[in-house]
Design a protein around this motif. Structure first.
Motif, PDB file in Angstrom:
ATOM      1  N   CYS A  75      -7.544 -24.026  44.467  1.00  8.87           N
ATOM      2  CA  CYS A  75      -8.364 -24.346  43.290  1.00  8.87           C
ATOM      3  C   CYS A  75      -8.711 -25.836  43.241  1.00  8.87           C
ATOM      4  O   CYS A  75      -7.854 -26.687  43.484  1.00  8.87           O
ATOM      5  N   ALA A  76      -9.960 -26.125  42.898  1.00  8.55           N
ATOM      6  CA  ALA A  76     -10.424 -27.512  42.852  1.00  8.55           C
ATOM      7  C   ALA A  76      -9.668 -28.319  41.804  1.00  8.55           C
ATOM      8  O   ALA A  76      -9.459 -29.519  41.963  1.00  8.55           O
ATOM      9  N   THR A  77      -9.255 -27.668  40.719  1.00  9.74           N
ATOM     10  CA  THR A  77      -8.523 -28.408  39.687  1.00  9.74           C
ATOM     11  C   THR A  77      -7.009 -28.262  39.873  1.00  9.74           C
ATOM     12  O   THR A  77      -6.235 -28.817  39.097  1.00  9.74           O
ATOM     13  N   CYS A  97     -12.005 -20.754  43.334  1.00  7.99           N
ATOM     14  CA  CYS A  97     -11.487 -19.593  42.586  1.00  7.99           C
ATOM     15  C   CYS A  97     -12.497 -18.446  42.640  1.00  7.99           C
ATOM     16  O   CYS A  97     -12.122 -17.281  42.789  1.00  7.99           O
ATOM     17  N   GLY A 102      -5.610 -23.069  39.492  1.00 11.63           N
ATOM     18  CA  GLY A 102      -6.130 -21.694  39.491  1.00 11.63           C
ATOM     19  C   GLY A 102      -6.989 -21.438  38.275  1.00 11.63           C
ATOM     20  O   GLY A 102      -6.794 -20.459  37.551  1.00 11.63           O
ATOM     21  N   CYS A 103      -7.992 -22.329  38.075  1.00 15.40           N
ATOM     22  CA  CYS A 103      -8.781 -22.310  36.833  1.00 15.40           C
ATOM     23  C   CYS A 103      -9.587 -21.017  36.670  1.00 15.40           C
ATOM     24  O   CYS A 103      -9.894 -20.599  35.568  1.00 15.40           O
ATOM     25  N   GLY A 104      -9.934 -20.390  37.777  1.00 16.13           N
ATOM     26  CA  GLY A 104     -10.704 -19.149  37.705  1.00 16.13           C
ATOM     27  C   GLY A 104     -12.205 -19.385  37.692  1.00 16.13           C
ATOM     28  O   GLY A 104     -12.981 -18.422  37.779  1.00 16.13           O
ATOM     29  N   SER A 105     -12.644 -20.647  37.557  1.00 14.06           N
ATOM     30  CA  SER A 105     -14.088 -20.869  37.437  1.00 14.06           C
ATOM     31  C   SER A 105     -14.667 -21.808  38.495  1.00 14.06           C
ATOM     32  O   SER A 105     -15.891 -21.915  38.601  1.00 14.06           O
ATOM     33  N   CYS A 106     -13.838 -22.499  39.286  1.00 11.77           N
ATOM     34  CA  CYS A 106     -14.384 -23.405  40.307  1.00 11.77           C
ATOM     35  C   CYS A 106     -14.894 -22.571  41.495  1.00 11.77           C
ATOM     36  O   CYS A 106     -14.688 -21.355  41.548  1.00 11.77           O
TER      37      CYS A 106
HETATM   38 ZN   LIG Z   1     -10.267 -23.114  40.292  1.00 10.77          ZN
END
Ligand SMILES: [Zn+2]
Length: 363
Positions: free
Chosen positions: A79-81, A91, A84-88
């Protein structure tokens, strides 16, 4: 991207809390996983500091969350952040099942084991340089389902890991994984969740299971597999037969449970799966009956709604030797995995008891 098995998309898990503003994107990292607190904390620290072991082995009962945790670890890693943000973008690729940094090996549809060819393909893929500076992660789901030859082939990959590669293995039966593989992995035992945690997972998945939460024995995956009305009917049917079984005349009733809602010409694999399920349900009920007889209390009973039947089962002579009864059920489950006829494996586990009861009644 070459793959060793059909891609397995990361499963979404919903947000833990709701917030004001636009609906949050479902997080898919380690923070979104239920239970396994200490292990998740360890994995979060190691992921953040890029010090993951090169091979991890998650061990635990079916449905306890081994795959969910392994997938969350992958999301956390890429994950970019970093959470595991779910939106990058990363993810998103994981959720779609096409992230270039992830290789997944699992038992292919219609097969019962992971083949040597799958492992050789994995070894080849891992010998190529990773496209991503964050390296590459491999999920090997069901390491205990690898053939002996496949396990031998995996050893070399584990012995000479390429830098930047992390292998995450999952297994239900640790003793079915070669000791030489186990010893090269950092091993983690996933323990059953508390009933409240199981209930929370069910709520998040939107599942209202027909079976009591306790029957899942701390394994939320069991709710997904067992939560429907059919399994609840089968569970009640097994409880009734275990409590009231009178001998061979009950054989058609066991056969009926084996075939209930199955197609007219059920495939052997379907009957095997049903026999396995019936044996696991029987195991859950017998376990409860043993606990009930030993303690007299119902605090840790899982099939509490079947208390009356459990008391009857507890009173039956053939289930008196709890250790023998449970190992007979476990042995039968193993035999069902093999090529033994599902009906006969089922009866070998349950019919000797009926025969004993019949003999006792005649004596
Ligand atoms: Zn992410």
């Amino acid at each position: 991207m070459p793959r060793s098995a059909a891609p397995v998309a990361i499963e979404e898990s919903g947000p833990v809390t709701s917030r004001f503003g636009p609906p949050p994107t479902p997080a898919i990292g380690l923070a979104a996983v239920a239970g396994h607190v200490a292990l998740r904390r360890f994995l979060m620290e190691r992921t953040a500091s890029r010090r993951l072991p090169h091979a991890l082995l998650f061990l635990g009962p079916t449905g306890v969350g081994k795959r969910t945790l392994a997938q969350a670890l992958v999301a956390q890693h890429f994950c970019a952040t970093g959470d595991g943000c779910g939106s990058c973008g990363d993810c998103g690729a994981l959720l779609r099942g096409n992230h270039p940094g992830l290789l997944t090996v699992a038992v292919a549809a219609g097969k019962s084991s992971i083949s040597i060819e799958q492992v050789q393909k994995l070894a080849h893929d891992l010998s190529l340089s990773a496209q991503d500076e964050r390296g590459r992660m491999t999920l090997l789901l069901g390491a205990d389902r690898m053939t002996a030859a496949a396990q031998d082939a995996l050893l070399k990959t584990l012995e000479e890991p390429r830098p930047g590669n992390v292998l995450v293995l999952t297994a239900t039966r640790g003793d079915a994984v070669l000791p030489t593989i186990r010893s090269r992995c950092q091993r983690f035992a996933l323990l059953p969740l508390a009933v409240t945690e199981v209930a929370a997972v069910a709520a998040r998945l939107g599942i209202t299971p027909a079976i009591p939460f306790e029957v899942a024995a701390g394994c939320p995956g069991v709710l997904v597999e067992w939560g429907g009305p059919l399994v609840d009917r089968l569970r009640r049917g097994v409880a009734k037969l275990l409590a009231e079984e009178r001998g061979r005349e009950d054989l058609p009733k066991w056969l009926a449970l084996l075939h209930e809602e199955q197609p007219e010409e059920a495939e052997p694999a379907q009957l095997r799966a049903r026999a396995r399920l019936l044996l696991r349900l029987a195991g859950s009920l017998v376990r409860d009956a043993v606990v009930l007889r030993a303690s007299g209390g119902t605090a840790t009973i899982r099939n509490l709604d079947q208390a009356e039947r459990l008391a009857q089962i507890a009173g039956r002579a053939e289930w008196a030797d709890a250790g023998a009864a449970l190992s007979r059920l476990a042995r039968a489950a193993d035999r069902v995995e093999g090529n033994v006829d599902p009906a006969s494996a089922l009866f070998c586990a349950l019919q000797p008891a009926a025969d004993e009861a019949a003999r006792a009644a005649e004596a």
